[in-house]
Design a protein around this motif. Structure first.
Motif, PDB file in Angstrom:
ATOM      1  N   GLN A   1      26.070   5.251  38.156  1.00  0.00           N
ATOM      2  CA  GLN A   1      25.219   4.470  37.210  1.00  0.00           C
ATOM      3  C   GLN A   1      25.943   4.559  35.694  1.00  0.00           C
ATOM      4  O   GLN A   1      25.518   3.833  34.836  1.00  0.00           O
ATOM      5  CB  GLN A   1      23.612   4.904  37.152  1.00  0.00           C
ATOM      6  CG  GLN A   1      22.894   4.572  38.556  1.00  0.00           C
ATOM      7  CD  GLN A   1      23.118   5.653  39.363  1.00  0.00           C
ATOM      8  OE1 GLN A   1      23.631   6.859  39.104  1.00  0.00           O
ATOM      9  NE2 GLN A   1      23.021   5.230  40.641  1.00  0.00           N
TER      10      GLN A   1
ATOM     11  N   CYS B   1      23.126  -2.907  39.371  1.00  0.00           N
ATOM     12  CA  CYS B   1      24.768  -2.791  39.424  1.00  0.00           C
ATOM     13  C   CYS B   1      25.092  -1.278  39.584  1.00  0.00           C
ATOM     14  O   CYS B   1      24.367  -0.210  39.370  1.00  0.00           O
ATOM     15  CB  CYS B   1      25.367  -3.129  37.908  1.00  0.00           C
ATOM     16  SG  CYS B   1      24.878  -4.661  37.282  1.00  0.00           S
TER      17      CYS B   1
ATOM     18  N   PHE C   1      24.006  -4.273  31.377  1.00  0.00           N
ATOM     19  CA  PHE C   1      24.356  -3.107  31.024  1.00  0.00           C
ATOM     20  C   PHE C   1      24.844  -2.770  29.710  1.00  0.00           C
ATOM     21  O   PHE C   1      24.930  -3.898  28.813  1.00  0.00           O
ATOM     22  CB  PHE C   1      25.436  -2.569  32.080  1.00  0.00           C
ATOM     23  CG  PHE C   1      26.560  -3.589  32.273  1.00  0.00           C
ATOM     24  CD1 PHE C   1      27.519  -3.576  31.459  1.00  0.00           C
ATOM     25  CD2 PHE C   1      26.575  -4.687  33.199  1.00  0.00           C
ATOM     26  CE1 PHE C   1      28.736  -4.475  31.688  1.00  0.00           C
ATOM     27  CE2 PHE C   1      27.534  -5.530  33.255  1.00  0.00           C
ATOM     28  CZ  PHE C   1      28.599  -5.575  32.305  1.00  0.00           C
TER      29      PHE C   1
ATOM     30  N   ILE D   1      32.665  -2.662  37.974  1.00  0.00           N
ATOM     31  CA  ILE D   1      31.172  -2.738  38.179  1.00  0.00           C
ATOM     32  C   ILE D   1      30.826  -3.863  39.195  1.00  0.00           C
ATOM     33  O   ILE D   1      31.357  -4.999  39.194  1.00  0.00           O
ATOM     34  CB  ILE D   1      30.527  -2.979  36.678  1.00  0.00           C
ATOM     35  CG1 ILE D   1      30.566  -2.044  35.818  1.00  0.00           C
ATOM     36  CG2 ILE D   1      29.057  -3.241  37.178  1.00  0.00           C
ATOM     37  CD1 ILE D   1      30.252  -2.359  34.312  1.00  0.00           C
TER      38      ILE D   1
ATOM     39  N   CYS E   1      29.293 -12.502  33.666  1.00  0.00           N
ATOM     40  CA  CYS E   1      29.066 -11.199  32.693  1.00  0.00           C
ATOM     41  C   CYS E   1      29.269 -11.960  31.374  1.00  0.00           C
ATOM     42  O   CYS E   1      30.275 -12.361  31.090  1.00  0.00           O
ATOM     43  CB  CYS E   1      30.048 -10.092  33.177  1.00  0.00           C
ATOM     44  SG  CYS E   1      30.066  -8.840  32.118  1.00  0.00           S
TER      45      CYS E   1
ATOM     46  N   GLN F   1      26.673   2.243  30.651  1.00  0.00           N
ATOM     47  CA  GLN F   1      25.582   2.454  31.285  1.00  0.00           C
ATOM     48  C   GLN F   1      24.874   1.560  31.945  1.00  0.00           C
ATOM     49  O   GLN F   1      24.616   0.402  31.479  1.00  0.00           O
ATOM     50  CB  GLN F   1      24.434   3.391  30.314  1.00  0.00           C
ATOM     51  CG  GLN F   1      24.902   4.395  29.792  1.00  0.00           C
ATOM     52  CD  GLN F   1      24.200   5.341  28.694  1.00  0.00           C
ATOM     53  OE1 GLN F   1      24.315   4.717  27.483  1.00  0.00           O
ATOM     54  NE2 GLN F   1      23.342   5.999  28.912  1.00  0.00           N
ATOM     55  N   LEU F   2      24.818   1.597  33.135  1.00  0.00           N
ATOM     56  CA  LEU F   2      24.200   0.587  33.974  1.00  0.00           C
ATOM     57  C   LEU F   2      22.530   0.562  34.009  1.00  0.00           C
ATOM     58  O   LEU F   2      22.083   1.147  34.881  1.00  0.00           O
ATOM     59  CB  LEU F   2      24.694   0.621  35.395  1.00  0.00           C
ATOM     60  CG  LEU F   2      26.227   0.486  35.432  1.00  0.00           C
ATOM     61  CD1 LEU F   2      26.615   0.651  36.935  1.00  0.00           C
ATOM     62  CD2 LEU F   2      26.850  -0.386  34.614  1.00  0.00           C
TER      63      LEU F   2
ATOM     64  N   CYS G   1      27.921  -5.893  40.816  1.00  0.00           N
ATOM     65  CA  CYS G   1      26.341  -6.194  40.409  1.00  0.00           C
ATOM     66  C   CYS G   1      25.931  -7.199  41.528  1.00  0.00           C
ATOM     67  O   CYS G   1      26.716  -8.118  41.817  1.00  0.00           O
ATOM     68  CB  CYS G   1      26.144  -7.023  39.020  1.00  0.00           C
ATOM     69  SG  CYS G   1      26.347  -6.020  37.576  1.00  0.00           S
TER      70      CYS G   1
END
Length: 651
Positions: free
Chosen positions: A275, A443, A313, A428, A345, A306-307, A430
């Motif tokens: 995470q 994610c 994020f 990442i 994103c 940081q997710l 998601c």
């Protein structure tokens, strides 16, 4: 049974002439201990005496240890064997006498094998030239104790004049793990507490293709001016490469960054959990003339990701000099250039006012500057999945102190300066996929493999089996040390096929021991490792995508018969994990199956693994590690080889 360990190894020696005090002479003539019947002396000179064979053996066994002791691999049925001949063609018996022995193979104490006067086993009469086999009554021999036996022949009238050679042996299952007592109140460990790792571990079959491919690390430089001068962001330095002042600065730093306890500027590194990620870089800023450095300033760049949201994020960027800015620079201005991402994103570019601390430095300064950038992604779809690789460019205006020219303009793009095999650790994934009937979007850092931890204190039988196979079998399933990840396999039909091949119905009942059960409601289960819900399962054929099909020679369908087999059994008040009675594993098997407590087998996974899958957003082919939380310390009798005789401790 007493659990006695070998004190040392060495070549097996011939028996001593005498045994311990109070013991009979082990080498006295067989006629002095006439267990088979009295010798008829009146005809002693009339016929030939029978003779024992010169090669007595204990069975079942296929090998000897370094000291020459035959390793008997059955606890239930130990057999002693020797041949007998009689020159007159008479039928004869063999008397089998067993002694405990020292490590050199010398007899110490005579073992009473039955309640007869002499405590020996006398075979029936057999024809001359026969191989005689006798069964040692259960419970008469202890595990891991050194023994020797010899035989004497008797044809009804005459004994042979001396005993056969001694045969050293030891009842030693190739696997004997002493387990700790279970603690059923021990709480399950959580993968949310996994420590960070810098190891990049991709899902099974994942290629290198990304929406934005990375390039090898290189210096990032401005164009040269008319005098051949330029400024460069150099490639990030290791701790050893950094100047001593830089290293000292890094070693002194300890404050966590962006609320991540393990993220600080102690040394350049990239660390990640499922995470959160912290990438710390030591980057030089260099002014050169015709390639020769005129001035160098050292900076620490720290980026955290940081997710922390269902459809978002956060990136946090911290910049600070690693030493005071040298007088060769008039000023160094650093700012956010732009952000990059893929698909849905979207980075939300902050303006210059978002900086905490001024983002420019003059000679002598060492303050920090920080800025936070949120990203969002489209989580409105159903059963969707996207891969993102967020990227940032830092723009620099570098002004030399000589004042002859205007500031040099250049940039530092994060993705162009990876060191080592970490270029995709910040990838990442998601998704909005179903996770055990939980469709909450989220994610993970897909190339950061999480660790599943057994509750070894609560379920020592299952944890010990996992430890054995992970440690001693060549596939080392789930071992982070050996870089052998497990890969989750989510096809329930395949799971059932794999499990059925390794653990057919009735196998545990046929091969297990009821003393392993925890209560009257418990039943013996077959515990497979690697798990049937993994591509590492021995029950999954290569045509089905399996990595380690368990095959016997000449067969193409995986079978548990090719696995290392064990079972749990209580000896006195202590639980053990033994190799299957009568088997002698090679420790080259690709899988294991064990007859253990059904409660331990099912509850060691069950809801605990479901929570792990949910918390770590585990998907088909995702890599993960297994920590069995079992350790032998320095208790292993074998010194790291086989047989495996250890006392385990649960963490």
């Amino acid at each position: 049974m007493a659990m006695l360990m070998l004190a040392s190894t060495g070549a097996a020696a011939s028996a001593a002439d005498t045994a311990g005090a109070g013991q009979p002479d082990p080498n006295a003539a067989p006629s002095t201990r006439p267990a088979a019947g009295p010798e008829v002396r009146s005809i002693a000179a009339a016929g030939s005496r029978p003779v024992s064979g010169k090669n007595p053996v204990a069975a079942p066994s296929t090998k000897k240890d370094a000291a020459g002791f035959q390793r008997v691999v059955s606890q239930k049925k130990v057999q002693l064997k020797n041949t007998v001949t009689d020159a007159d063609g008479d039928k004869s018996t063999l008397t089998f006498e067993v002694w405990t022995a020292d490590t050199a193979g010398k007899p110490v104490t005579k073992v009473k094998l039955n309640d007869t006067t002499y405590g020996v086993i006398v075979s029936p009469y057999v024809a001359s030239g026969s191989l005689v086999t006798v069964d040692v009554p259960p419970g008469k021999l202890s595990l891991h104790q050194n023994y020797v036996f010899h035989t004497s022949a008797f044809d009804g009238s005459l004994y042979e004049t001396s005993w056969s050679p001694w045969a050293p042996f030891r009842v030693e299952p190739p696997v004997d793990l002493t387990l700790p007592a279970p603690d059923y109140t021990a709480p399950d460990p959580s993968a949310l507490d996994n420590p960070p790792s810098g190891l990049q571990t991709k899902p099974l079959g994942a290629g290198a293709a990304l929406a934005a491919k990375t390039k090898p690390a290189a210096e990032q430089c401005s164009a040269k001016d008319d005098d051949g001068r330029q400024v460069c962001f150099g490639k990030q330095l290791t701790k050893d490469e950094a100047p001593k002042k830089v290293a000292a600065k890094m070693a002194a730093a300890s404050d966590e960054i962006a609320g991540i306890p393990w993220c600080n500027t102690d040394f350049p590194s990239i660390l990640s959990t499922r995470q959160a990620q912290c990438d710390v870089r030591s980057v030089p800023v260099v002014i050169r003339t015709d390639g020769v450095p005129d001035a160098i300033a050292y900076f620490m760049f720290v980026r955290t990701l940081q997710l922390d949201g269902a459809n978002s994020f956060t990136e946090h960027l911290l910049i600070e000099p690693a030493q005071q800015i040298p007088l060769d620079f008039a000023e160094i201005d650093l700012n956010l250039g732009k952000h990059f991402c893929q698909g849905s994103c979207k980075p939300i570019q902050p303006d210059a006012s978002a900086w905490k601390g001024k983002n420019w430095w003059v000679p002598g300064e060492m303050h920090s500057a920080e800025i936070t950038t949120p990203y969002t992604w489209d989580a409105s779809g159903v059963n969707t999945q996207e891969l993102f690789k967020p990227d940032v460019q830092i723009d620099g205006a570098i002004l030399p102190s000589d004042g002859k020219i205007r500031p040099f303009m250049t940039g530092y793009q994060w993705s162009l300066d990876y060191r080592g095999d970490t270029s995709e650790l910040d990838q990442i994934r998601c998704d909005t996929k179903d996770v055990d009937k939980d469709v909450t979007p989220g994610c993970v850092f897909v190339n950061s493999a999480p660790t599943y931890e057994f509750n070894a204190k609560k379920f020592p039988q299952a944890a010990a089996h996992g430890w054995l196979i992970q440690t001693y079998n060549p596939t080392h399933p789930g071992s982070e040390t050996e870089r052998k990840p497990l890969y989750y396999m989510g096809d329930k039909d395949q799971n059932n096929r794999s499990r059925g091949r390794i653990c057919p119905t009735g196998w545990a009942a046929e091969n297990g021991d009821a003393s392993a059960l925890t209560d009257v409601a418990d039943e013996l289960n077959c515990d497979e490792f690697a798990f049937a819900s993994s591509y590492n399962s021995g029950g999954m054929s290569s045509t089905e995508g399996g990595l380690n099909p368990a095959l016997v020679p000449g067969k193409t369908t995986p079978t548990g018969d090719a696995c290392l087999g064990t079972f749990a059994k209580k000896v006195g008040t202590t639980m053990h994990l033994f190799s299957l009675d009568g088997t002698d594993p090679t420790f080259k098997e690709v899988c294991g199956r064990s007859a253990i407590s059904g409660k331990e087998n099912q509850e060691s996974m069950g809801g605990h693994f479901s929570a792990f899958m949910k918390d770590m957003r585990l998907r088909d082919k995702d890599a993960y590690w297994l920590d069995t939380r079992m350790t032998p310390g320095i208790t292993c009798h074998n010194g790291g080889g086989t047989p495996v005789i250890c006392k385990l401790t649960a963490q």
